[in-house]
Scaffold this active site. Structure first.
Site, PDB file in Angstrom:
ATOM      1  N   ASP A  71     -10.775   2.155   2.360  1.00 46.91           N
ATOM      2  CA  ASP A  71     -11.092   1.398   3.584  1.00 46.91           C
ATOM      3  C   ASP A  71     -11.955   2.209   4.554  1.00 46.91           C
ATOM      4  O   ASP A  71     -12.972   1.731   5.062  1.00 46.91           O
ATOM      5  CB  ASP A  71      -9.809   0.971   4.307  1.00 46.91           C
ATOM      6  CG  ASP A  71      -9.231  -0.317   3.743  1.00 46.91           C
ATOM      7  OD1 ASP A  71      -9.992  -1.101   3.146  1.00 46.91           O
ATOM      8  OD2 ASP A  71      -8.019  -0.533   3.917  1.00 46.91           O
ATOM      9  N   LYS A  96       0.817  -1.224   0.000  1.00 50.51           N
ATOM     10  CA  LYS A  96       0.000   0.000   0.000  1.00 50.51           C
ATOM     11  C   LYS A  96       0.849   1.273   0.000  1.00 50.51           C
ATOM     12  O   LYS A  96       0.506   2.258  -0.644  1.00 50.51           O
ATOM     13  CB  LYS A  96      -0.948  -0.006   1.203  1.00 50.51           C
ATOM     14  CG  LYS A  96      -2.024  -1.089   1.098  1.00 50.51           C
ATOM     15  CD  LYS A  96      -2.983  -1.044   2.291  1.00 50.51           C
ATOM     16  CE  LYS A  96      -4.057  -2.106   2.166  1.00 50.51           C
ATOM     17  NZ  LYS A  96      -5.063  -2.004   3.228  1.00 50.51           N
TER      18      LYS A  96
HETATM   19  P1  NAP Z   1      -1.769  -3.350  11.391  1.00 50.85           P
HETATM   20  O1  NAP Z   1      -1.446  -2.160  10.552  1.00 50.85           O
HETATM   21  O2  NAP Z   1      -0.774  -4.447  11.512  1.00 50.85           O
HETATM   22  O3  NAP Z   1      -2.143  -2.816  12.865  1.00 50.85           O
HETATM   23  C1  NAP Z   1      -2.501  -3.729  13.869  1.00 50.85           C
HETATM   24  C2  NAP Z   1      -2.845  -2.984  15.147  1.00 50.85           C
HETATM   25  O4  NAP Z   1      -3.254  -3.964  16.101  1.00 50.85           O
HETATM   26  C3  NAP Z   1      -1.685  -2.225  15.750  1.00 50.85           C
HETATM   27  O5  NAP Z   1      -2.177  -1.042  16.354  1.00 50.85           O
HETATM   28  C4  NAP Z   1      -1.164  -3.188  16.813  1.00 50.85           C
HETATM   29  O6  NAP Z   1      -0.624  -2.551  17.950  1.00 50.85           O
HETATM   30  C5  NAP Z   1      -2.427  -3.863  17.241  1.00 50.85           C
HETATM   31  N1  NAP Z   1      -2.166  -5.211  17.762  1.00 50.85           N
HETATM   32  C6  NAP Z   1      -1.715  -6.293  17.079  1.00 50.85           C
HETATM   33  N2  NAP Z   1      -1.622  -7.358  17.892  1.00 50.85           N
HETATM   34  C7  NAP Z   1      -2.001  -6.930  19.119  1.00 50.85           C
HETATM   35  C8  NAP Z   1      -2.099  -7.559  20.389  1.00 50.85           C
HETATM   36  N3  NAP Z   1      -1.810  -8.859  20.548  1.00 50.85           N
HETATM   37  N4  NAP Z   1      -2.532  -6.819  21.437  1.00 50.85           N
HETATM   38  C9  NAP Z   1      -2.826  -5.520  21.277  1.00 50.85           C
HETATM   39  N5  NAP Z   1      -2.753  -4.858  20.101  1.00 50.85           N
HETATM   40  C10 NAP Z   1      -2.338  -5.565  19.043  1.00 50.85           C
HETATM   41  O7  NAP Z   1      -3.099  -4.057  10.863  1.00 50.85           O
HETATM   42  P2  NAP Z   1      -4.338  -3.378  10.098  1.00 50.85           P
HETATM   43  O8  NAP Z   1      -4.114  -3.417   8.640  1.00 50.85           O
HETATM   44  O9  NAP Z   1      -4.652  -2.093  10.740  1.00 50.85           O
HETATM   45  O10 NAP Z   1      -5.501  -4.453  10.388  1.00 50.85           O
HETATM   46  C11 NAP Z   1      -6.035  -4.582  11.679  1.00 50.85           C
HETATM   47  C12 NAP Z   1      -7.206  -5.567  11.659  1.00 50.85           C
HETATM   48  O11 NAP Z   1      -8.236  -5.079  10.807  1.00 50.85           O
HETATM   49  C13 NAP Z   1      -6.847  -6.967  11.130  1.00 50.85           C
HETATM   50  O12 NAP Z   1      -7.550  -7.924  11.877  1.00 50.85           O
HETATM   51  C14 NAP Z   1      -7.350  -6.929   9.705  1.00 50.85           C
HETATM   52  O13 NAP Z   1      -7.675  -8.212   9.238  1.00 50.85           O
HETATM   53  C15 NAP Z   1      -8.581  -6.064   9.857  1.00 50.85           C
HETATM   54  N6  NAP Z   1      -8.944  -5.354   8.613  1.00 50.85           N
HETATM   55  C16 NAP Z   1     -10.203  -5.546   8.141  1.00 50.85           C
HETATM   56  C17 NAP Z   1     -10.608  -4.876   6.995  1.00 50.85           C
HETATM   57  C18 NAP Z   1     -12.005  -5.081   6.463  1.00 50.85           C
HETATM   58  O14 NAP Z   1     -12.287  -4.702   5.321  1.00 50.85           O
HETATM   59  N7  NAP Z   1     -12.894  -5.627   7.248  1.00 50.85           N
HETATM   60  C19 NAP Z   1      -9.729  -4.008   6.326  1.00 50.85           C
HETATM   61  C20 NAP Z   1      -8.437  -3.836   6.875  1.00 50.85           C
HETATM   62  C21 NAP Z   1      -8.061  -4.528   8.011  1.00 50.85           C
HETATM   63  P3  NAP Z   1       0.889  -2.004  17.998  1.00 50.85           P
HETATM   64  O15 NAP Z   1       0.854  -0.659  17.358  1.00 50.85           O
HETATM   65  O16 NAP Z   1       1.182  -1.948  19.464  1.00 50.85           O
HETATM   66  O17 NAP Z   1       1.727  -3.003  17.267  1.00 50.85           O
END
Ligand code: NAP
Length: 273
Positions: A108, A72
Site C-alpha cells: 500500500d 491483514k
Molecule cells: P482504518 O484503519 O479504519 O483507519 C481509519 C482512520 O480514519 C483512523 O485514524 C480513524 O481515526 C479515522 N477516522 C475514521 N472516521 C473518522 C471521523 N469521522 N473523523 C475523524 N477521523 C476518522 O482505515 P484505513 O484502512 O486506514 O483506510 C482509511 C481510508 O483509506 C479509507 O477511506 C479507505 O477506503 C482508504 N484506503 C484507500 C486505499 C487505496 O488504495 N486508495 C488503500 C487503503 C485504504 P481514529 O483513530 O480516531 O478512529
C-alpha cells in the site's frame, strides 16, 4: 470478461477478505495478466479466517494472494517470512512465493509513493501532513520514511493512535496539527471522511494553497469535497485510484517477476489522464 477460458495449466491468484465481492482487484489483475499474455486468472474469495487462507494457498498452490480487511494482521502472523514493511506494520496485503516459502508483503505505502512519482512529486526531503492514523496511514508513513521524507505530521481524532502511527516512522514522523499544513508540500486524507458521512475531523480547506499537493486515499467518489475544495484553491490533487492501481502493480510484480501494465490496469478501473 476473461480473454480465454482457464484450463488445466492456468495459475490462480486471489484476493481474500470479508466482505470482498465489491473488490476492484479482479478487474485490475485480470487486465494485467491479459496485457502480459500470462495464463493466470484472479478471483475474489470471501473467507472468515486469514490463517487458514494462508494454509489453503500452500495446499492448493495458489500463485499469489492479495489480502484485505479483516485478514491483514492474521496473514502477517501466518506466513513463513515477512518483508521489512510487514515487520514494521504487523499487516500484510499480499503473499508471494519464494521457493517453498510464503512471504508477506505490504504494497500500500509503496503504491502510494509510486502514485506521487507518477505526478512528478519526489518526497525526499519534503514535508507532509497526514490526517488519520489507521492501516493505510501507517503503510504510507513507513514508505515515506523509506524514501527520505523530512517531516510528517500525523493528525488524528484519537491522539493515542496518532502517537502509535508516528512511531512507525521515527526518523521523520511526529504528532502534529492542522497548523503544520502551512509548511507542508503534501497533505493526505487517510480517513473515510468524504465517502458520504462526513462528520468528523476533516482538513480545513482554507489552509490549502497553490503550492500544496492534496491526496485523498478515497476513490469512490472520485472527487471528494476535500479534493474539490483543494482544486478550487489552486492545489494539485490526487485521489486514491492511482494508489490502488500501483499497489496492485507491485503485487503483480511480486507474483510474476514481470512489470505490470499500469495502462491496462488504469483502463480496467476507468482511470484516465
Ligand atoms: P482504518 O484503519 O479504519 O483507519 C481509519 C482512520 O480514519 C483512523 O485514524 C480513524 O481515526 C479515522 N477516522 C475514521 N472516521 C473518522 C471521523 N469521522 N473523523 C475523524 N477521523 C476518522 O482505515 P484505513 O484502512 O486506514 O483506510 C482509511 C481510508 O483509506 C479509507 O477511506 C479507505 O477506503 C482508504 N484506503 C484507500 C486505499 C487505496 O488504495 N486508495 C488503500 C487503503 C485504504 P481514529 O483513530 O480516531 O478512529
Amino acid at each position: 470478461m476473461l480473454r480465454r477460458a482457464p484450463n488445466g495449466a492456468t495459475r490462480v491468484a486471489a484476493v481474500i477478505g470479508n466482505p470482498v465481492r465489491h473488490s476492484l482487484s479482479p478487474a485490475l489483475h485480470n487486465a494485467a495478466f491479459e496485457a502480459a499474455g500470462l495464463d493466470w486468472t484472479y478471483v475474489a474469495l470471501e473467507c472468515a479466517d486469514g490463517r487458514r487462507a494462508v494454509e489453503a494457498m500452500r495446499t492448493l498452490g495458489i500463485g499469489g494472494m492479495s489480502v484485505t480487511m479483516p485478514h491483514k494482521q492474521a496473514v502477517a502472523a501466518s506466513v513463513d517470512r515477512r518483508s521489512a514493511a510487514v515487520e514494521a506494520l504487523g499487516a500484510a496485503n499480499c503473499v508471494r512465493w519464494d521457493g517453498d516459502q510464503l512471504v508477506g508483503e505490504n504494497t500500500d505505502g509503496d503504491g502510494f509513493v509510486r502514485s506521487l512519482v507518477e505526478i512528478g512529486l519526489d518526497m525526499e526531503n519534503r514535508r507532509c501532513v497526514i490526517v488519520g492514523a489507521g492501516g493505510a496511514a501507517r503503510s504510507i508513513l513507513q514508505a515515506l520514511e523509506t524514501v527520505g521524507a523530512a517531516d510528517i505530521a500525523v493528525v488524528n481524532r484519537t491522539e493515542s493512535r496518532a502517537i502509535e502511527a508516528a512511531a512507525i516512522a521515527p526518523l521523520c514522523a511526529r504528532v502534529g496539527s492542522f497548523d503544520d499544513i502551512a509548511s507542508a508540500d503534501l497533505v493526505i486524507n487517510s480517513t473515510p471522511i468524504g465517502m458520504g458521512d462526513d462528520a468528523g475531523l476533516s482538513v480545513p480547506v482554507d489552509l490549502i494553497g497553490p503550492d500544496h499537493v492534496v491526496a485523498d486515499l478515497i476513490y469512490h467518489p472520485a472527487l471528494t469535497p476535500l479534493l474539490a475544495g483543494a482544486a478550487s484553491r489552486g492545489a494539485r490533487t490526487l485521489n486514491g485510484l492511482a494508489m490502488l492501481v500501483h499497489q496492485a502493480a507491485i503485487q503483480f510484480e511480486h507474483w510474476t517477476g514481470q512489470p505490470a501494465s499500469v495502462e491496462a490496469m488504469c483502463a480496467a478501473v476507468g482511470l484516465t489522464d
